[in-house]
Design a protein around this motif. Structure first.
Motif, PDB file in Angstrom:
ATOM      1  N   SER A  90      29.542  -9.407  16.489  1.00  0.00           N
ATOM      2  CA  SER A  90      28.348  -8.699  16.046  1.00  0.00           C
ATOM      3  C   SER A  90      28.671  -7.579  15.075  1.00  0.00           C
ATOM      4  O   SER A  90      29.511  -6.729  15.334  1.00  0.00           O
ATOM      5  CB  SER A  90      27.615  -8.115  17.258  1.00  0.00           C
ATOM      6  N   GLN A  91      27.991  -7.590  13.945  1.00  0.00           N
ATOM      7  CA  GLN A  91      28.045  -6.505  12.975  1.00  0.00           C
ATOM      8  C   GLN A  91      26.629  -6.036  12.666  1.00  0.00           C
ATOM      9  O   GLN A  91      26.331  -5.611  11.549  1.00  0.00           O
ATOM     10  CB  GLN A  91      28.761  -6.960  11.699  1.00  0.00           C
ATOM     11  N   SER A  92      25.759  -6.101  13.657  1.00  0.00           N
ATOM     12  CA  SER A  92      24.371  -5.678  13.467  1.00  0.00           C
ATOM     13  C   SER A  92      23.816  -5.154  14.783  1.00  0.00           C
ATOM     14  O   SER A  92      24.411  -5.297  15.843  1.00  0.00           O
ATOM     15  CB  SER A  92      23.517  -6.856  12.971  1.00  0.00           C
ATOM     16  N   ASN A  93      22.633  -4.511  14.667  1.00  0.00           N
ATOM     17  CA  ASN A  93      21.916  -3.976  15.829  1.00  0.00           C
ATOM     18  C   ASN A  93      22.783  -3.025  16.661  1.00  0.00           C
ATOM     19  O   ASN A  93      22.923  -3.171  17.861  1.00  0.00           O
ATOM     20  CB  ASN A  93      21.398  -5.123  16.706  1.00  0.00           C
ATOM     21  N   PHE A 137       9.955   2.907  15.885  1.00  0.00           N
ATOM     22  CA  PHE A 137      11.359   2.616  15.596  1.00  0.00           C
ATOM     23  C   PHE A 137      12.210   2.439  16.859  1.00  0.00           C
ATOM     24  O   PHE A 137      13.433   2.520  16.789  1.00  0.00           O
ATOM     25  CB  PHE A 137      11.985   3.711  14.712  1.00  0.00           C
ATOM     26  N   TYR A 138      11.570   2.212  17.988  1.00  0.00           N
ATOM     27  CA  TYR A 138      12.335   2.019  19.217  1.00  0.00           C
ATOM     28  C   TYR A 138      12.871   0.589  19.260  1.00  0.00           C
ATOM     29  O   TYR A 138      12.148  -0.362  18.973  1.00  0.00           O
ATOM     30  CB  TYR A 138      11.451   2.287  20.437  1.00  0.00           C
ATOM     31  N   GLY A 139      14.152   0.446  19.606  1.00  0.00           N
ATOM     32  CA  GLY A 139      14.776  -0.870  19.616  1.00  0.00           C
ATOM     33  C   GLY A 139      14.381  -1.686  20.834  1.00  0.00           C
ATOM     34  O   GLY A 139      13.735  -2.719  20.734  1.00  0.00           O
ATOM     35  N   THR A 154      15.894   2.329  15.705  1.00  0.00           N
ATOM     36  CA  THR A 154      16.444   1.310  14.804  1.00  0.00           C
ATOM     37  C   THR A 154      16.613   1.803  13.374  1.00  0.00           C
ATOM     38  O   THR A 154      17.068   1.037  12.525  1.00  0.00           O
ATOM     39  CB  THR A 154      15.525   0.076  14.786  1.00  0.00           C
ATOM     40  N   TYR A 155      16.262   3.052  13.101  1.00  0.00           N
ATOM     41  CA  TYR A 155      16.239   3.509  11.717  1.00  0.00           C
ATOM     42  C   TYR A 155      17.619   3.466  11.057  1.00  0.00           C
ATOM     43  O   TYR A 155      17.738   3.179   9.862  1.00  0.00           O
ATOM     44  CB  TYR A 155      15.623   4.911  11.610  1.00  0.00           C
ATOM     45  N   CYS A 156      18.694   3.753  11.825  1.00  0.00           N
ATOM     46  CA  CYS A 156      20.041   3.714  11.238  1.00  0.00           C
ATOM     47  C   CYS A 156      20.406   2.293  10.815  1.00  0.00           C
ATOM     48  O   CYS A 156      21.011   2.088   9.749  1.00  0.00           O
ATOM     49  CB  CYS A 156      21.072   4.249  12.230  1.00  0.00           C
ATOM     50  N   ASP A 157      20.046   1.317  11.632  1.00  0.00           N
ATOM     51  CA  ASP A 157      20.318  -0.072  11.259  1.00  0.00           C
ATOM     52  C   ASP A 157      19.577  -0.454   9.990  1.00  0.00           C
ATOM     53  O   ASP A 157      20.117  -1.159   9.126  1.00  0.00           O
ATOM     54  CB  ASP A 157      19.923  -1.016  12.400  1.00  0.00           C
ATOM     55  N   TYR A 158      18.331   0.016   9.840  1.00  0.00           N
ATOM     56  CA  TYR A 158      17.572  -0.291   8.637  1.00  0.00           C
ATOM     57  C   TYR A 158      18.164   0.416   7.425  1.00  0.00           C
ATOM     58  O   TYR A 158      18.324  -0.181   6.358  1.00  0.00           O
ATOM     59  CB  TYR A 158      16.105   0.123   8.814  1.00  0.00           C
ATOM     60  N   ILE A 159      18.503   1.706   7.579  1.00  0.00           N
ATOM     61  CA  ILE A 159      19.009   2.498   6.453  1.00  0.00           C
ATOM     62  C   ILE A 159      20.347   1.972   5.966  1.00  0.00           C
ATOM     63  O   ILE A 159      20.583   1.837   4.757  1.00  0.00           O
ATOM     64  CB  ILE A 159      19.132   3.979   6.856  1.00  0.00           C
ATOM     65  N   TYR A 160      21.239   1.650   6.917  1.00  0.00           N
ATOM     66  CA  TYR A 160      22.605   1.282   6.551  1.00  0.00           C
ATOM     67  C   TYR A 160      22.845  -0.226   6.498  1.00  0.00           C
ATOM     68  O   TYR A 160      23.985  -0.679   6.376  1.00  0.00           O
ATOM     69  CB  TYR A 160      23.591   1.951   7.500  1.00  0.00           C
ATOM     70  N   GLY A 161      21.761  -1.003   6.593  1.00  0.00           N
ATOM     71  CA  GLY A 161      21.869  -2.437   6.355  1.00  0.00           C
ATOM     72  C   GLY A 161      22.485  -3.237   7.469  1.00  0.00           C
ATOM     73  O   GLY A 161      23.038  -4.311   7.229  1.00  0.00           O
ATOM     74  N   THR A 162      22.405  -2.742   8.715  1.00  0.00           N
ATOM     75  CA  THR A 162      23.006  -3.488   9.824  1.00  0.00           C
ATOM     76  C   THR A 162      21.957  -4.041  10.779  1.00  0.00           C
ATOM     77  O   THR A 162      22.293  -4.474  11.876  1.00  0.00           O
ATOM     78  CB  THR A 162      23.991  -2.598  10.605  1.00  0.00           C
TER      79      THR A 162
END
Length: 334
Positions: A248-251, A231-233, A257-265
């Motif tokens: 930007s509203q992502s990454n 999960f390392y970015g 990267t788990y927070c981006d996956y969990i919260y859809g960003t």
């Protein structure tokens, strides 16, 4: 300062012989105050900010042809004067903000229980605490980073850090003074939750800054050990965030990267949220509705185009490419 005058006193208090590491620590720290030891952070941060980015600069100067294929945005080639300007700004902030912050934050470090005493923690304890610090910092940093991409947060604070749409190692701590202060909170929360030894605290500060420099290096090097961390970015993940810039509203992830996956960003997951579930999930409406609508409509097509642009032909004029203006233009062109 250790409460022992001799090694024999220390061994008697601990109830065993000191290890080699503990003996070295005793010889170094026995007559030094805890405050003096804590202030080592200033020296460590100065050396990290100054020396670690030189590794990538060295590769770029002497092995450019060999590593060119690993450069994420090969269109951008900054001159040495541009790099030095960035370093001067970072050092100014270091002298005016980071250094003084370290000097005055010692009482809080003592309050949460960071110790300098013997015995030293085992390697496993150090690794467990460092892992905790990274996870706590990453989660907290994620939400602060999202807040900084709200209209007010971006325009008043965060846009300074996004001046580099193609980041370089020296630009990792390049930010508004208030952002530096705010992001000190996530870095402090981990040690506050699971306080450890001063050595662990030193390692935490050092590893976190080295990781940030690698993430902003602009190179996705295949021999980096971070490629083996789940999960390392990494630089490739974060470069996209800088390239898009203010839109930007992502990454948002700082490390994992788990927070981006969990919260859809995540740059791809956010599109899936929209197309599969019919949901729109930005934390705050930084962009106008037209631009956000364009982002959604482009989906994977835009993501593919961005990646192609990042790997496009070289540009020797040294100008930064990408950013909010390019993002909006790319959407309209399609």
């Amino acid at each position: 300062m250790l409460p022992f005058k001799t090694l024999q006193e220390a061994e008697s208090a601990i109830g065993r012989s000191l290890t080699t590491a503990e003996t070295i620590w005793f010889n170094y720290s026995a007559n030094k105050s805890d405050y003096y030891l804590y202030c080592h952070n200033i020296l460590f941060l100065f050396l990290i900010f100054s020396c670690v980015p030189l590794y990538y600069l060295f590769l770029e100067i002497f092995f450019r042809k060999s590593i060119q294929s690993y450069k994420i945005q090969p269109k951008v080639n900054l001159s040495l004067s541009d790099v030095f300007r960035c370093y001067k700004v970072v050092m100014r902030m270091f002298i005016l903000v980071v250094g003084p912050l370290q000097l005055v934050s010692y009482p809080s470090v003592k309050m949460i229980g960071i110790r300098t005493s013997l015995p030293l923690p085992s390697l496993w304890v150090i690794l467990l605490q460092l892992g905790t610090y990274f996870i706590v910092e990453d989660y907290t940093n994620y939400w602060i980073h999202r807040f900084l991409h709200c209209k007010w947060g971006y325009e008043k604070i965060h846009k300074v850090h996004h001046e580099y749409t193609a980041p370089i190692g020296f630009a990792a701590p390049y930010a508004h003074w208030l952002e530096i202060l705010i992001l000190g909170i996530p870095s402090f929360l981990g040690p506050a939750i699971a306080p450890g030894h001063m050595i662990t605290f030193w390692l935490w500060i050092a590893f976190r800054q080295i990781e940030a420099i690698e993430t902003h290096s602009g190179y996705d090097l295949p021999w980096s050990i971070t490629k083996y961390i789940p999960f390392y970015g990494g630089a490739d993940y974060h470069d996209y965030h800088h390239y898009v810039g203010g839109q930007s509203q992502s990454n948002f992830a700082s490390v994992f990267t788990y927070c981006d996956y969990i919260y859809g960003t995540d740059k791809v997951i956010s599109v899936l949220w929209v197309f599969i579930f019919g949901l729109q999930v930005p934390f705050c409406n930084h962009t106008d509705s037209y631009t956000m609508l364009l982002l959604i409509s482009q989906g994977y097509r835009y993501q593919k185009k961005v990646l192609q642009q990042l790997k496009g032909a070289s540009n020797s004029n040294g100008e930064q490419n990408g950013g909010s203006a390019t993002f909006a233009k790319d959407c309209k062109d399609d």
